[in-house]
Design a protein around this motif. Structure first.
Motif, short mmCIF file in Angstrom:
data_model
loop_
_atom_site.label_atom_id
_atom_site.label_comp_id
_atom_site.label_asym_id
_atom_site.label_seq_id
_atom_site.Cartn_x
_atom_site.Cartn_y
_atom_site.Cartn_z
N ARG A 33 0.84 -1.20 0.00
CA ARG A 33 0.00 0.00 0.00
C ARG A 33 0.87 1.25 0.00
N ARG A 34 1.96 1.22 0.79
CA ARG A 34 2.87 2.38 0.81
C ARG A 34 3.49 2.58 -0.56
N ARG A 35 3.93 1.49 -1.20
CA ARG A 35 4.56 1.60 -2.51
C ARG A 35 3.60 2.22 -3.51
N ILE A 36 2.35 1.76 -3.48
CA ILE A 36 1.37 2.30 -4.41
C ILE A 36 1.08 3.75 -4.06
N SER A 37 1.01 4.08 -2.77
CA SER A 37 0.70 5.46 -2.40
C SER A 37 1.85 6.40 -2.73
N GLU A 38 3.06 5.86 -2.91
CA GLU A 38 4.18 6.70 -3.29
C GLU A 38 4.29 6.85 -4.80
N SER A 39 3.47 6.11 -5.54
CA SER A 39 3.52 6.16 -7.00
C SER A 39 2.71 7.34 -7.50
N PRO A 40 2.80 7.61 -8.82
CA PRO A 40 2.00 8.70 -9.38
C PRO A 40 0.50 8.46 -9.23
N LEU A 41 0.10 7.24 -8.94
CA LEU A 41 -1.31 6.92 -8.78
C LEU A 41 -1.71 7.02 -7.31
N SER A 42 -1.15 7.97 -6.62
CA SER A 42 -1.29 8.02 -5.17
C SER A 42 -2.68 8.41 -4.68
N THR A 43 -3.56 8.86 -5.55
CA THR A 43 -4.90 9.21 -5.11
C THR A 43 -5.67 7.94 -4.83
#
Length: 162
Positions: free
Chosen positions: A12-22
């Motif tokens: 979840r952290r990795r995804i939230s740090e990506s450009p798709l963080s919304t």
């Protein structure tokens, strides 16, 4: 091996740090359970599904499916080279990311790739087979995973507090 201890929080952290963080609204996440197509149409949903598959060491089917989707939008002059690359990476026996296809589908796909003028339909049969496998297996496991359920639970919590 540290990689085996990956926790859903890390993903979840990795995804939230990506450009798709919304983070999607719970209602959007719930729609992903309607169909594989709805999940794949969502950038966040498809990224979360990919993270789930990476954690399970079973991401080659999704990688193939996405490569074919990208291939379909290729310029005609680049299709032959891209088709050969996808075949070599995913369809050929003992390919580095070999997907599980029956021999007839493999042969039809090879014939299509080797045709003089490959078009956007070269991988249709193979892609349908892989999508069907994902819909029956990993997609259903994803819908039962903490990665997905956490987003949906937020909706239930919000609805029960209103």
């Amino acid at each position: 091996m540290r990689i085996l201890n990956i926790k859903s929080g890390f993903l979840r952290r990795r995804i939230s740090e990506s450009p798709l963080s919304t983070r999607p609204q719970p209602e959007e996440a719930q729609k992903w359970a309607e169909s594989f197509a709805v999940l794949m149409a969502s950038k966040y949903g498809s990224s979360l599904y990919r993270a789930f598959l990476l954690r399970e060491f079973s991401n080659e089917n999704l990688e193939f499916w996405l490569a074919v989707e990208e291939y379909k939008n290729s310029k005609p002059q680049k299709m032959a080279a891209k088709a050969q690359q996808i075949y070599n990476d995913f369809v050929a026996v003992q390919a580095s990311k070999e997907v599980n296809l029956d021999s007839e589908t493999r042969l039809i796909t090879l014939t299509n790739v080797q045709s003089n003028n490959p078009d956007q339909h070269v991988f249709d049969r193979a892609q349908r087979r892989i999508q069907h496998m994902m819909e029956r297996d990993s997609y259903l496991r994803f819908l039962q995973s903490e990665l997905f359920l956490e987003l949906v639970r937020n909706e239930r919590c919000s609805a029960s507090t209103s």
